[in-house]
Design a protein around this motif. Structure first.
Motif, PDB file in Angstrom:
ATOM      1  N   VAL A   1      -5.565  -2.679  -6.394  1.00  0.00           N
ATOM      2  CA  VAL A   1      -4.956  -1.456  -5.847  1.00  0.00           C
ATOM      3  C   VAL A   1      -4.106  -1.781  -4.621  1.00  0.00           C
ATOM      4  O   VAL A   1      -4.515  -2.559  -3.753  1.00  0.00           O
ATOM      5  CB  VAL A   1      -6.056  -0.433  -5.462  1.00  0.00           C
ATOM      6  CG1 VAL A   1      -5.457   0.762  -4.742  1.00  0.00           C
ATOM      7  CG2 VAL A   1      -6.817   0.005  -6.705  1.00  0.00           C
ATOM      8  N   LEU A   2      -2.926  -1.184  -4.576  1.00  0.00           N
ATOM      9  CA  LEU A   2      -2.061  -1.324  -3.407  1.00  0.00           C
ATOM     10  C   LEU A   2      -1.719   0.064  -2.888  1.00  0.00           C
ATOM     11  O   LEU A   2      -1.219   0.921  -3.633  1.00  0.00           O
ATOM     12  CB  LEU A   2      -0.776  -2.071  -3.763  1.00  0.00           C
ATOM     13  CG  LEU A   2       0.157  -2.397  -2.592  1.00  0.00           C
ATOM     14  CD1 LEU A   2      -0.526  -3.344  -1.606  1.00  0.00           C
ATOM     15  CD2 LEU A   2       1.467  -2.995  -3.098  1.00  0.00           C
TER      16      LEU A   2
ATOM     17  N   LEU B   1      -4.136   8.229   8.450  1.00  0.00           N
ATOM     18  CA  LEU B   1      -2.811   7.934   7.907  1.00  0.00           C
ATOM     19  C   LEU B   1      -2.568   8.612   6.567  1.00  0.00           C
ATOM     20  O   LEU B   1      -3.379   8.519   5.635  1.00  0.00           O
ATOM     21  CB  LEU B   1      -2.648   6.419   7.734  1.00  0.00           C
ATOM     22  CG  LEU B   1      -2.571   5.656   9.068  1.00  0.00           C
ATOM     23  CD1 LEU B   1      -3.527   4.493   9.067  1.00  0.00           C
ATOM     24  CD2 LEU B   1      -1.144   5.205   9.339  1.00  0.00           C
ATOM     25  N   ASN B   2      -1.422   9.308   6.464  1.00  0.00           N
ATOM     26  CA  ASN B   2      -0.962   9.842   5.198  1.00  0.00           C
ATOM     27  C   ASN B   2      -0.559   8.674   4.306  1.00  0.00           C
ATOM     28  O   ASN B   2       0.295   7.859   4.682  1.00  0.00           O
ATOM     29  CB  ASN B   2       0.236  10.763   5.406  1.00  0.00           C
ATOM     30  CG  ASN B   2      -0.100  11.954   6.272  1.00  0.00           C
ATOM     31  OD1 ASN B   2      -1.077  12.647   6.013  1.00  0.00           O
ATOM     32  ND2 ASN B   2       0.701  12.210   7.305  1.00  0.00           N
ATOM     33  N   SER B   3      -1.133   8.609   3.123  1.00  0.00           N
ATOM     34  CA  SER B   3      -0.951   7.417   2.301  1.00  0.00           C
ATOM     35  C   SER B   3      -0.684   7.776   0.842  1.00  0.00           C
ATOM     36  O   SER B   3      -0.930   8.896   0.400  1.00  0.00           O
ATOM     37  CB  SER B   3      -2.204   6.525   2.398  1.00  0.00           C
ATOM     38  OG  SER B   3      -2.470   6.190   3.747  1.00  0.00           O
ATOM     39  N   TYR B   4      -0.210   6.786   0.087  1.00  0.00           N
ATOM     40  CA  TYR B   4       0.149   6.980  -1.316  1.00  0.00           C
ATOM     41  C   TYR B   4      -0.176   5.701  -2.075  1.00  0.00           C
ATOM     42  O   TYR B   4      -0.373   4.621  -1.487  1.00  0.00           O
ATOM     43  CB  TYR B   4       1.633   7.328  -1.453  1.00  0.00           C
ATOM     44  CG  TYR B   4       2.553   6.352  -0.764  1.00  0.00           C
ATOM     45  CD1 TYR B   4       3.121   5.281  -1.455  1.00  0.00           C
ATOM     46  CD2 TYR B   4       2.845   6.477   0.595  1.00  0.00           C
ATOM     47  CE1 TYR B   4       3.956   4.373  -0.818  1.00  0.00           C
ATOM     48  CE2 TYR B   4       3.677   5.574   1.241  1.00  0.00           C
ATOM     49  CZ  TYR B   4       4.225   4.531   0.529  1.00  0.00           C
ATOM     50  OH  TYR B   4       5.041   3.629   1.169  1.00  0.00           O
ATOM     51  N   VAL B   5      -0.206   5.804  -3.396  1.00  0.00           N
ATOM     52  CA  VAL B   5      -0.619   4.680  -4.237  1.00  0.00           C
ATOM     53  C   VAL B   5       0.604   3.994  -4.845  1.00  0.00           C
ATOM     54  O   VAL B   5       1.419   4.626  -5.511  1.00  0.00           O
ATOM     55  CB  VAL B   5      -1.575   5.159  -5.349  1.00  0.00           C
ATOM     56  CG1 VAL B   5      -1.986   3.991  -6.242  1.00  0.00           C
ATOM     57  CG2 VAL B   5      -2.801   5.822  -4.736  1.00  0.00           C
ATOM     58  N   LEU B   6       0.702   2.706  -4.596  1.00  0.00           N
ATOM     59  CA  LEU B   6       1.779   1.902  -5.178  1.00  0.00           C
ATOM     60  C   LEU B   6       1.337   1.216  -6.466  1.00  0.00           C
ATOM     61  O   LEU B   6       2.121   1.091  -7.408  1.00  0.00           O
ATOM     62  CB  LEU B   6       2.235   0.848  -4.161  1.00  0.00           C
ATOM     63  CG  LEU B   6       2.966   1.385  -2.939  1.00  0.00           C
ATOM     64  CD1 LEU B   6       3.003   0.339  -1.834  1.00  0.00           C
ATOM     65  CD2 LEU B   6       4.374   1.819  -3.311  1.00  0.00           C
ATOM     66  N   GLU B   7       0.097   0.751  -6.506  1.00  0.00           N
ATOM     67  CA  GLU B   7      -0.448   0.095  -7.692  1.00  0.00           C
ATOM     68  C   GLU B   7      -1.855   0.632  -7.920  1.00  0.00           C
ATOM     69  O   GLU B   7      -2.706   0.541  -7.029  1.00  0.00           O
ATOM     70  CB  GLU B   7      -0.478  -1.427  -7.515  1.00  0.00           C
ATOM     71  CG  GLU B   7       0.917  -2.036  -7.364  1.00  0.00           C
ATOM     72  CD  GLU B   7       0.875  -3.533  -7.078  1.00  0.00           C
ATOM     73  OE1 GLU B   7      -0.209  -4.150  -7.243  1.00  0.00           O
ATOM     74  OE2 GLU B   7       1.923  -4.086  -6.695  1.00  0.00           O
ATOM     75  N   PRO B   8      -2.106   1.239  -9.077  1.00  0.00           N
ATOM     76  CA  PRO B   8      -3.393   1.890  -9.333  1.00  0.00           C
ATOM     77  C   PRO B   8      -4.492   0.901  -9.698  1.00  0.00           C
ATOM     78  O   PRO B   8      -4.237  -0.284  -9.925  1.00  0.00           O
ATOM     79  CB  PRO B   8      -3.073   2.816 -10.507  1.00  0.00           C
ATOM     80  CG  PRO B   8      -2.003   2.071 -11.260  1.00  0.00           C
ATOM     81  CD  PRO B   8      -1.164   1.396 -10.196  1.00  0.00           C
ATOM     82  N   GLY B   9      -5.707   1.409  -9.757  1.00  0.00           N
ATOM     83  CA  GLY B   9      -6.840   0.581 -10.151  1.00  0.00           C
ATOM     84  C   GLY B   9      -8.147   1.208  -9.713  1.00  0.00           C
ATOM     85  O   GLY B   9      -8.202   2.394  -9.373  1.00  0.00           O
ATOM     86  N   ARG B  10      -9.186   0.412  -9.675  1.00  0.00           N
ATOM     87  CA  ARG B  10     -10.516   0.878  -9.310  1.00  0.00           C
ATOM     88  C   ARG B  10     -10.964   0.192  -8.032  1.00  0.00           C
ATOM     89  O   ARG B  10     -10.763  -1.011  -7.861  1.00  0.00           O
ATOM     90  CB  ARG B  10     -11.513   0.581 -10.440  1.00  0.00           C
ATOM     91  CG  ARG B  10     -12.921   1.138 -10.198  1.00  0.00           C
ATOM     92  CD  ARG B  10     -13.801   0.938 -11.413  1.00  0.00           C
ATOM     93  NE  ARG B  10     -15.156   1.434 -11.221  1.00  0.00           N
ATOM     94  CZ  ARG B  10     -15.525   2.701 -11.347  1.00  0.00           C
ATOM     95  NH1 ARG B  10     -14.619   3.612 -11.685  1.00  0.00           N
ATOM     96  NH2 ARG B  10     -16.782   3.087 -11.160  1.00  0.00           N
TER      97      ARG B  10
ATOM     98  N   GLU C   1     -13.246  -5.853  -0.328  1.00  0.00           N
ATOM     99  CA  GLU C   1     -12.443  -6.426   0.762  1.00  0.00           C
ATOM    100  C   GLU C   1     -11.077  -5.751   0.824  1.00  0.00           C
ATOM    101  O   GLU C   1     -10.486  -5.410  -0.209  1.00  0.00           O
ATOM    102  CB  GLU C   1     -12.284  -7.925   0.558  1.00  0.00           C
ATOM    103  CG  GLU C   1     -11.617  -8.650   1.718  1.00  0.00           C
ATOM    104  CD  GLU C   1     -11.642 -10.143   1.563  1.00  0.00           C
ATOM    105  OE1 GLU C   1     -10.962 -10.816   2.373  1.00  0.00           O
ATOM    106  OE2 GLU C   1     -12.319 -10.641   0.659  1.00  0.00           O
ATOM    107  N   VAL C   2     -10.594  -5.568   2.030  1.00  0.00           N
ATOM    108  CA  VAL C   2      -9.307  -4.912   2.261  1.00  0.00           C
ATOM    109  C   VAL C   2      -8.397  -5.852   3.039  1.00  0.00           C
ATOM    110  O   VAL C   2      -8.794  -6.386   4.075  1.00  0.00           O
ATOM    111  CB  VAL C   2      -9.478  -3.591   3.047  1.00  0.00           C
ATOM    112  CG1 VAL C   2      -8.120  -2.929   3.298  1.00  0.00           C
ATOM    113  CG2 VAL C   2     -10.413  -2.642   2.301  1.00  0.00           C
TER     114      VAL C   2
END
Length: 213
Positions: free
Chosen positions: A151-152, A192-201, A207-208
């Protein structure tokens, strides 16, 4: 850094549920805010003007059914409860329209920020809480990305906080000093307002990696 908490709010402006793991796609966490409180003209009511909505809790079952206070969201008991706290004509609607999000599909918070503010995490209604973040380091994350496995996530800007932070998530009691402190000590913005660039689980404990632009 690691994923400390994952939160989903199946009904917008109601209390949500903490998840051990979740699927994340372009619309954020699967099942997030899929039901909204709307009036007869289709306008969304939120806890900013109907704060008693926060006293009701919504979950999404394994078979995809949304329950409010343990009852099916379409039940007559819940219809009456929603009208009682949001006004005559208010009703629940299942919709994937973009207006179900105030800004972007994800809100990211960090343990350092939450410790600095010193109030219940639930007041900020985050989707993700990231641990291992010193102090207010998140304030330098605008425009950065978070990599969590496959996920990104892109982080656009800091979130301006509103009156909803003043309500105790358990008792519903209001403390305006919470918002005053956010405005005076943190310029009114946290998370932070955020959005998904690459989906996943993702799962708690993953780890981040922070990727700066």
């Amino acid at each position: 850094m690691r994923v400390q908490e994952i939160w989903r709010y199946p009904v917008k402006s109601m209390a949500g549920e903490r998840l051990p793991a979740a699927e994340i796609g372009p619309a954020g966490i699967a099942g997030d805010r899929v039901i909204q409180v709307r009036n007869g003209q289709g306008r969304i009511y939120t806890a900013r003007t109907r704060p008693k909505l926060l006293r009701h809790r919504a979950i999404l079952t394994a078979d995809g059914e949304v329950l409010v206070d343990g009852l099916p969201w379409q039940s007559e008991e819940i219809r009456r409860a929603v009208e009682a706290v949001a006004g005559a004509g208010a009703h629940l609607v299942r919709s994937d329209a973009e207006d179900r999000f105030d800004i972007l599909p994800l809100l990211v918070a960090t343990d350092g920020m939450l410790q600095a503010v010193g109030v219940d995490t639930r007041r900020f209604r985050p989707n993700l809480v990231i641990s291992g973040v010193p102090g207010l380091a998140e304030r330098a994350w605008e425009g950065a990305q978070l990599r969590i496995g496959s996920v990104l996530i892109g982080m656009e800007d800091l979130r301006g906080r509103c009156i909803m932070t003043t309500y105790d998530p358990d008792t519903g009691a209001q403390d305006l000093n919470v918002l005053r402190r956010i405005q005076r000590g943190f310029q009114g913005v946290l998370g932070l307002n955020s959005y998904v660039l690459e989906p996943g689980r993702i799962s708690e404990g993953d780890e981040v990696e922070l990727i700066q632009p």
